[in-house]
Each structure stands twice: as C-alpha cells, then as structure tokens.
Write an enzyme that holds these catalytic residues in place. Structure first.
Site, PDB file in Angstrom:
ATOM      1  N   THR A   1       0.848  -1.189   0.000  1.00  0.00           N
ATOM      2  CA  THR A   1       0.000   0.000   0.000  1.00  0.00           C
ATOM      3  C   THR A   1       0.887   1.244   0.000  1.00  0.00           C
ATOM      4  O   THR A   1       2.118   1.147  -0.061  1.00  0.00           O
ATOM      5  CB  THR A   1      -0.919   0.041   1.243  1.00  0.00           C
ATOM      6  N   ARG A   2       0.251   2.404   0.095  1.00  0.00           N
ATOM      7  CA  ARG A   2       0.984   3.676   0.157  1.00  0.00           C
ATOM      8  C   ARG A   2       1.280   4.075   1.603  1.00  0.00           C
ATOM      9  O   ARG A   2       1.777   5.181   1.869  1.00  0.00           O
ATOM     10  CB  ARG A   2       0.171   4.765  -0.553  1.00  0.00           C
ATOM     11  N   LYS A   3       1.015   3.174   2.544  1.00  0.00           N
ATOM     12  CA  LYS A   3       1.287   3.447   3.960  1.00  0.00           C
ATOM     13  C   LYS A   3       2.749   3.150   4.275  1.00  0.00           C
ATOM     14  O   LYS A   3       3.085   2.329   5.115  1.00  0.00           O
ATOM     15  CB  LYS A   3       0.365   2.613   4.846  1.00  0.00           C
ATOM     16  N   THR A   4       3.619   3.846   3.563  1.00  0.00           N
ATOM     17  CA  THR A   4       5.053   3.671   3.735  1.00  0.00           C
ATOM     18  C   THR A   4       5.610   4.760   4.647  1.00  0.00           C
ATOM     19  O   THR A   4       4.939   5.746   4.952  1.00  0.00           O
ATOM     20  CB  THR A   4       5.767   3.730   2.374  1.00  0.00           C
TER      21      THR A   4
ATOM     22  N   HIS B   1       4.608  -4.492   4.983  1.00  0.00           N
ATOM     23  CA  HIS B   1       5.638  -3.455   5.109  1.00  0.00           C
ATOM     24  C   HIS B   1       5.448  -2.529   6.304  1.00  0.00           C
ATOM     25  O   HIS B   1       6.355  -1.779   6.650  1.00  0.00           O
ATOM     26  CB  HIS B   1       5.694  -2.610   3.839  1.00  0.00           C
TER      27      HIS B   1
END
Length: 295
Positions: free
Chosen positions: A140-143, A281
């Site tokens: 996802t974009r939850k980096t 991640h």
C-alpha cells in the site's frame, strides 16, 4: 533472482536521501571518528537472524559516499537461514576506520528494515500460493515518509507487487473523494477528464450496489474495502458473473483491509484479482545485522 537495482533512476533524489541520512547522524563533529582515525581497516557485515537480504543498492550508496569498498558474499533476494546463536558473514568491507564507523548505523538500519519487508512480503506471497491463490498480493501507500522508494523496492524483492507508488501513479478514489463529489459516478467522470486513457481509475466501494455503479461508470479497478471474509467470495463471484459477457466493462477486483499471515487461508479467493495489505511493510520485524571491524 531478478536484479531490481536496474529500476532505480539515475537521478540523484534517492542518493540525496542517503546523504541526508548520513548528515542526520553526523550533523557537526564526529568525535568517535577522531578517536579511531584514518587507518585502513577491514570489516565484516554479519547476518544474525534468518531472512531475505534486501537493500544492497542503497547500502552500496552509503559506502560509496563514505569511500568504502565492499564485496558481497551473497546476492540480494537470497534467503539465508541463521540458527539461534549463529551468524553469517554476508559482506566484507575495506576503508578508513572513521569512515566505516560513520557508515555503520545508517547502512545496518536500512539493511535491517528493507530485509524485514522483503522477508515478510515473501512469507505472505508464499503462503498465498500454498493455499492456491493465483492473483496479486500488493503493498500500500502506507510507507514511511522518506523511505518510500526503498520500502516499495523491498516489496518487489520479496515477491509482492508495489501497488501505486504515489498520488500521480494511478487515480484512486476513496470515500472522501466520493463524498466530496456527491457520487461514485461523479467522482469517476471527474477523474477521467484529467486522467485520460492512459491512467487507470480505482474506486473504493462498500457493497455490491456501489460496485455495480463503479463498473458501469467506467472504473478500471474496483476495491472491495473492508468486506468480511465470508462476504468477499460471494460478492466477487456475483460481479464476475454479472459482467462476464460485457466486453465494454472490463475491470479488476481488489480487496483491501484485514489480510494477515494468520487468516490468509480463509481470506483468499481467485475471483479477487488483487489483495492489498500494509502487513507486508508496516510494522514488520527487522532482520538483524551487525558490522564488526576485523581484529
């Protein structure tokens, strides 16, 4: 093993990040560097827990900026089994004592974090294949801000899909977009005006009726968000059957939310094309490494 380092751009943005990390660690004087001096030393990087090695291009940039030479004994993407109480040398380095110690913490932190993501990604995709799932497992974009290119890279090394990279990569319309524009159809129409034919539109839906509206409005990817595991196969199957003969309504189904290594056997079905999860991640355990100057 695929060499993903060729993906990295020649531009200096990610290299500047490495410079910034080193600057953060040494904002003024390096007192420890004064203590050890500039004598040329050899050192070893040890892997102390099992996992997949990941992050080599970024570690090499740390060493390059610190004027250190390294010889790797294992390849990126390789899984190394480490028994309790043991350690394995995965790389040998040579450089000035102070430079080795300047590079130590930044390089090990990145190596540990990225190897952890690659290892968790590989664990989940392997489990998915074992239970018969043939589709895509994506991140996802939850980096972590500042680490996105590295964390996305680690997902690939582990065998998972990166999903969209940023807000410019694909148009994803979620509940706030829909509420702000008044309807799913309005949101998709507005997105198509600016995205054109070349950018896919993904839209988040909460039930079967919203999914049908999104498909009829031209959504490319329909995200079934936070559905219960027993609902997913039914809704997905119904949608695929409903539109199977309509060539002008081609779409992918994505599920987001709730997927973990513990429930993967109950959650997956092959009518869902993509499962996206931050569990590969976000908050993943690290792989433990250390660096020791040879005596």
């Amino acid at each position: 093993m695929t060499d993903y380092s060729n993906l990295l751009p020649v531009s200096t943005q990610w290299k500047q990040s490495i410079t910034d990390f080193l600057t953060e660690d040494i904002p003024s004087f390096d007192y420890g560097g004064f203590v050890v001096g500039s004598e040329i030393k050899n050192a070893s990087i040890y892997m102390k827990s099992s996992g997949i090695i990941c992050g080599i291009p970024f570690i090499e940039e740390v060493f390059k900026q610190c004027e250190i030479n390294i010889k790797w004994h294992h390849k990126e993407g390789e899984y190394i089994k480490i028994n309790k109480g043991e350690k394995k040398c995965i790389g040998s380095i040579t450089g000035k004592s102070k430079n080795i110690l300047q590079a130590e913490r930044v390089s090990l932190n990145l190596l540990s974090r990225l190897s952890g993501i690659a290892s968790k990604s590989n664990e989940i995709i392997t489990k998915a294949r074992e239970v018969g799932y043939r589709g895509i497992i994506a991140g996802t974009r939850k980096t972590t801000p500042g680490l996105r290119i590295m964390e996305k890279y680690a997902m690939l090394v582990g065998g998972c899909d990166m999903h969209r990279f940023d807000l410019s990569s694909m148009i994803m319309l979620k509940d706030n977009h829909i509420w702000s524009t008044g309807s799913i159809t309005n949101a998709i129409n507005n997105a198509r005006k600016v995205g054109g034919f070349s950018i896919k539109i993904e839209i988040e839906v909460r039930d079967l009726n919203e999914a049908i509206e999104a498909i009829n409005a031209g959504g490319d990817i329909i995200m079934l968000d936070n559905f219960q595991s027993n609902e997913l196969p039914i809704v997905a199957k119904n949608l695929k059957e409903m539109f199977k003969d309509k060539n002008d309504k081609q779409f992918l189904l994505e599920c987001s939310g709730g997927l973990t290594i513990d429930n993967i056997g109950d959650y997956l079905c092959n009518d869902i094309d993509i499962y996206s999860t931050s569990s590969i991640h976000q908050g993943t355990p690290i792989v433990d490494y250390s660096l020791k100057i040879d005596k």
